[in-house]
Design an enzyme around this catalytic site. Structure first.
Site, PDB file in Angstrom:
ATOM      1  N   ASN A  86       0.915  -1.274   0.037  1.00 37.03           N
ATOM      2  CA  ASN A  86       0.034  -0.018  -0.057  1.00 37.03           C
ATOM      3  C   ASN A  86       0.691   1.459   0.138  1.00 37.03           C
ATOM      4  O   ASN A  86       1.834   1.207   0.679  1.00 37.03           O
ATOM      5  CB  ASN A  86      -1.036   0.024   1.452  1.00 37.03           C
ATOM      6  CG  ASN A  86      -1.909  -1.251   1.319  1.00 37.03           C
ATOM      7  OD1 ASN A  86      -2.288  -1.428   0.297  1.00 37.03           O
ATOM      8  ND2 ASN A  86      -1.923  -1.770   2.664  1.00 37.03           N
ATOM      9  N   HIS A  92      -4.795   2.867   1.691  1.00 36.74           N
ATOM     10  CA  HIS A  92      -4.699   1.826   2.927  1.00 36.74           C
ATOM     11  C   HIS A  92      -3.584   1.643   3.715  1.00 36.74           C
ATOM     12  O   HIS A  92      -2.993   0.979   4.416  1.00 36.74           O
ATOM     13  CB  HIS A  92      -5.294   0.440   2.609  1.00 36.74           C
ATOM     14  CG  HIS A  92      -6.685   0.574   2.104  1.00 36.74           C
ATOM     15  ND1 HIS A  92      -7.730   0.921   2.538  1.00 36.74           N
ATOM     16  CD2 HIS A  92      -7.163   0.313   0.710  1.00 36.74           C
ATOM     17  CE1 HIS A  92      -9.045   0.993   1.975  1.00 36.74           C
ATOM     18  NE2 HIS A  92      -8.736   0.601   0.601  1.00 36.74           N
ATOM     19  N   GLN A  93      -2.508   2.742   3.238  1.00 37.85           N
ATOM     20  CA  GLN A  93      -1.218   2.578   3.861  1.00 37.85           C
ATOM     21  C   GLN A  93      -1.379   3.084   5.481  1.00 37.85           C
ATOM     22  O   GLN A  93      -1.725   4.285   5.379  1.00 37.85           O
ATOM     23  CB  GLN A  93       0.085   3.390   3.176  1.00 37.85           C
ATOM     24  CG  GLN A  93       1.447   3.331   3.690  1.00 37.85           C
ATOM     25  CD  GLN A  93       2.472   3.797   2.989  1.00 37.85           C
ATOM     26  OE1 GLN A  93       2.094   4.559   2.319  1.00 37.85           O
ATOM     27  NE2 GLN A  93       3.535   3.326   3.387  1.00 37.85           N
ATOM     28  N   HIS A  99       6.537  -1.178   2.869  1.00 37.62           N
ATOM     29  CA  HIS A  99       6.530  -2.776   3.018  1.00 37.62           C
ATOM     30  C   HIS A  99       5.716  -3.486   2.346  1.00 37.62           C
ATOM     31  O   HIS A  99       4.721  -2.902   1.752  1.00 37.62           O
ATOM     32  CB  HIS A  99       6.007  -2.704   4.636  1.00 37.62           C
ATOM     33  CG  HIS A  99       4.747  -1.983   4.841  1.00 37.62           C
ATOM     34  ND1 HIS A  99       4.871  -0.632   5.047  1.00 37.62           N
ATOM     35  CD2 HIS A  99       3.538  -2.593   4.982  1.00 37.62           C
ATOM     36  CE1 HIS A  99       3.385  -0.623   5.334  1.00 37.62           C
ATOM     37  NE2 HIS A  99       2.636  -1.537   5.153  1.00 37.62           N
ATOM     38  N   PHE A 100       6.218  -4.708   2.084  1.00 33.16           N
ATOM     39  CA  PHE A 100       5.337  -5.835   1.390  1.00 33.16           C
ATOM     40  C   PHE A 100       4.780  -6.705   2.188  1.00 33.16           C
ATOM     41  O   PHE A 100       5.630  -7.367   3.138  1.00 33.16           O
ATOM     42  CB  PHE A 100       6.087  -6.320   0.548  1.00 33.16           C
ATOM     43  CG  PHE A 100       6.784  -5.436  -0.789  1.00 33.16           C
ATOM     44  CD1 PHE A 100       7.641  -4.549  -0.540  1.00 33.16           C
ATOM     45  CD2 PHE A 100       6.057  -5.776  -1.990  1.00 33.16           C
ATOM     46  CE1 PHE A 100       8.269  -3.783  -1.598  1.00 33.16           C
ATOM     47  CE2 PHE A 100       6.788  -4.910  -3.111  1.00 33.16           C
ATOM     48  CZ  PHE A 100       7.662  -4.123  -2.710  1.00 33.16           C
ATOM     49  N   HIS A 101       3.352  -6.662   2.260  1.00 34.93           N
ATOM     50  CA  HIS A 101       2.782  -8.001   2.953  1.00 34.93           C
ATOM     51  C   HIS A 101       2.910  -9.284   2.220  1.00 34.93           C
ATOM     52  O   HIS A 101       2.539  -9.046   1.030  1.00 34.93           O
ATOM     53  CB  HIS A 101       1.416  -7.613   3.260  1.00 34.93           C
ATOM     54  CG  HIS A 101       1.054  -6.331   3.964  1.00 34.93           C
ATOM     55  ND1 HIS A 101       0.391  -6.368   5.439  1.00 34.93           N
ATOM     56  CD2 HIS A 101       0.867  -5.181   3.513  1.00 34.93           C
ATOM     57  CE1 HIS A 101       0.394  -5.103   5.521  1.00 34.93           C
ATOM     58  NE2 HIS A 101       0.464  -4.419   4.576  1.00 34.93           N
TER      59      HIS A 101
END
Ligand code: 5GP
Length: 140
Positions: A86, A92-93, A99-101
């Site tokens: 995001n 939605h960040q 960062h990567f989910h």
């Protein structure tokens, strides 16, 4: 560059369930997982959004993402997953540090839910937009 909670996690000032670390990347379990194994892969460089990340950090994250995904699959026994990244509060960040989910999708309703209100690409708009993006890329 503002300091976020992720910088403090990377420094070890705030505890986390670390799964991976190298010179440029840190990965740990999300504190509010959408499914078991939900992992965050974070470049140590504190860029707020992906477009601000250096080539070096981007390459370092790209190099380990598939490896971390394989490890999450092996540890959870869940072969399906989403990668989510995001950028910006409207997108939605919540934490302004790239960062990567990695979010396993067990098939029981847990994991990432996605709305996908796809439109239809107009031919003229497509031509104009592709040319604008390609022209900007040629300068980068
Ligand atoms: P975003 O919405 O910015 O893409 O996601 C931020 C993620 O960071 C959320 O999934 C949230 O649960 C996770 N998170 C926020 N604070 C912490 C924390 O202190 N520790 C850990 N492990 N995860 C966090």
């Amino acid at each position: 560059m503002i300091e976020t909670i992720f910088t403090r996690i990377i420094r070890g000032e705030i505890p986390s369930h670390k799964v991976y670390e190298d010179e440029r990347v840190f990965a740990f379990l999300d504190i509010a997982p959408l499914s078991p194994g939900h992992t965050l892969v974070v470049p140590k460089e504190p860029a707020a959004t992906l477009d601000g990340l250096s080539d070096e950090s981007a390459a370092a994250v790209g190099r380990v993402l598939p490896r971390i995904a394989r490890a999450v699959i092996a540890a959870t026994g869940t072969p399906d997953y989403n990668i989510l990244q995001n950028n910006g509060a409207p997108a939605h960040q919540v934490v302004p540090h790239v960062h990567f989910h990695v979010i396993p999708k067990p098939g029981d309703g847990r994991g990432l839910g996605i709305g996908w209100p796809g439109g239809r690409l107009d031919a003229e708009d497509g031509k104009r937009l592709a040319a604008a993006i390609a022209a900007r890329l040629a300068k980068d």
